[in-house]
Motif scaffolding. Sequence first.
Motif, PDB file in Angstrom:
ATOM      1  N   ASN A  98      -7.572  -0.773  -4.199  1.00  0.00           N
ATOM      2  CA  ASN A  98      -8.529   0.140  -3.590  1.00  0.00           C
ATOM      3  C   ASN A  98      -7.861   1.502  -3.469  1.00  0.00           C
ATOM      4  O   ASN A  98      -6.634   1.590  -3.362  1.00  0.00           O
ATOM      5  CB  ASN A  98      -9.005  -0.364  -2.227  1.00  0.00           C
ATOM      6  N   TYR A  99      -8.682   2.549  -3.513  1.00  0.00           N
ATOM      7  CA  TYR A  99      -8.170   3.911  -3.512  1.00  0.00           C
ATOM      8  C   TYR A  99      -8.964   4.796  -2.562  1.00  0.00           C
ATOM      9  O   TYR A  99     -10.168   4.610  -2.375  1.00  0.00           O
ATOM     10  CB  TYR A  99      -8.272   4.523  -4.914  1.00  0.00           C
ATOM     11  N   SER A 150       0.072  -0.252  -8.958  1.00  0.00           N
ATOM     12  CA  SER A 150       0.366  -1.525  -9.617  1.00  0.00           C
ATOM     13  C   SER A 150       1.564  -2.166  -8.923  1.00  0.00           C
ATOM     14  O   SER A 150       2.236  -1.521  -8.111  1.00  0.00           O
ATOM     15  CB  SER A 150       0.654  -1.311 -11.106  1.00  0.00           C
ATOM     16  N   ARG A 151       1.806  -3.421  -9.237  1.00  0.00           N
ATOM     17  CA  ARG A 151       2.944  -4.116  -8.626  1.00  0.00           C
ATOM     18  C   ARG A 151       3.487  -5.184  -9.550  1.00  0.00           C
ATOM     19  O   ARG A 151       2.766  -5.693 -10.418  1.00  0.00           O
ATOM     20  CB  ARG A 151       2.558  -4.737  -7.279  1.00  0.00           C
ATOM     21  N   SER A 152       4.733  -5.516  -9.343  1.00  0.00           N
ATOM     22  CA  SER A 152       5.365  -6.636 -10.030  1.00  0.00           C
ATOM     23  C   SER A 152       5.754  -7.648  -8.962  1.00  0.00           C
ATOM     24  O   SER A 152       6.698  -7.410  -8.198  1.00  0.00           O
ATOM     25  CB  SER A 152       6.605  -6.178 -10.805  1.00  0.00           C
ATOM     26  N   ILE A 198      -3.792   5.871   0.843  1.00  0.00           N
ATOM     27  CA  ILE A 198      -4.315   6.391  -0.408  1.00  0.00           C
ATOM     28  C   ILE A 198      -4.543   5.315  -1.454  1.00  0.00           C
ATOM     29  O   ILE A 198      -5.403   5.465  -2.328  1.00  0.00           O
ATOM     30  CB  ILE A 198      -3.425   7.511  -0.990  1.00  0.00           C
ATOM     31  N   ALA A 199      -3.817   4.212  -1.411  1.00  0.00           N
ATOM     32  CA  ALA A 199      -4.019   3.150  -2.382  1.00  0.00           C
ATOM     33  C   ALA A 199      -3.421   1.850  -1.855  1.00  0.00           C
ATOM     34  O   ALA A 199      -2.371   1.865  -1.223  1.00  0.00           O
ATOM     35  CB  ALA A 199      -3.384   3.498  -3.722  1.00  0.00           C
ATOM     36  N   GLY A 200      -4.103   0.746  -2.138  1.00  0.00           N
ATOM     37  CA  GLY A 200      -3.623  -0.558  -1.721  1.00  0.00           C
ATOM     38  C   GLY A 200      -3.787  -1.578  -2.823  1.00  0.00           C
ATOM     39  O   GLY A 200      -4.654  -1.416  -3.710  1.00  0.00           O
ATOM     40  N   ALA A 237       0.830  -1.199   0.000  1.00  0.00           N
ATOM     41  CA  ALA A 237       0.000   0.000   0.000  1.00  0.00           C
ATOM     42  C   ALA A 237       0.869   1.255   0.000  1.00  0.00           C
ATOM     43  O   ALA A 237       2.028   1.217   0.420  1.00  0.00           O
ATOM     44  CB  ALA A 237      -0.924   0.016   1.220  1.00  0.00           C
ATOM     45  N   TRP A 238       0.272   2.314  -0.488  1.00  0.00           N
ATOM     46  CA  TRP A 238       0.870   3.647  -0.399  1.00  0.00           C
ATOM     47  C   TRP A 238       0.091   4.477   0.621  1.00  0.00           C
ATOM     48  O   TRP A 238      -1.146   4.512   0.593  1.00  0.00           O
ATOM     49  CB  TRP A 238       0.829   4.345  -1.751  1.00  0.00           C
TER      50      TRP A 238
END
Length: 122
Positions: free
Chosen positions: A58-59, A70-72, A48-50, A35-36
């Motif tokens: 989710n935002y 996004s993620r890698s 703010i975002a997960g 998450a951020w």
Amino acid sequence: QVQVVESGGGLGQAGESLRLSCAVSGSMYGIHAMAWYRQAPGKQRELIAGINSVGSTNYADSVKGRFSISRSNAANTMFLQMNLLKPDDTAVYYCKADVCERASCGSFETYWGKGTLVTVSS
């Protein structure tokens, strides 16, 4: 030992874009959710975002439609694409990673980065 390092912060003007990265390294079985968060001057840290391990996101309402997470999984990296920046987006942005303690990821430990500063001018 697990390390979480954010990068990509800096100065932008209103309406512009910035892209943040979060790299997780060290000994681990994998990463469950990431998450951020951000913390503006004089305010509490806010989510703010997960994004979870299968890519569900989710935002917060304040960034919905403007930011994209996004993620890698292969690279243990997470990103935050920030578009249409506003001065209210000025904050220190933190990455949080829930790192699996076992291969089954039945339990995890939370790690935080030290943050990266984003400043948006009008």
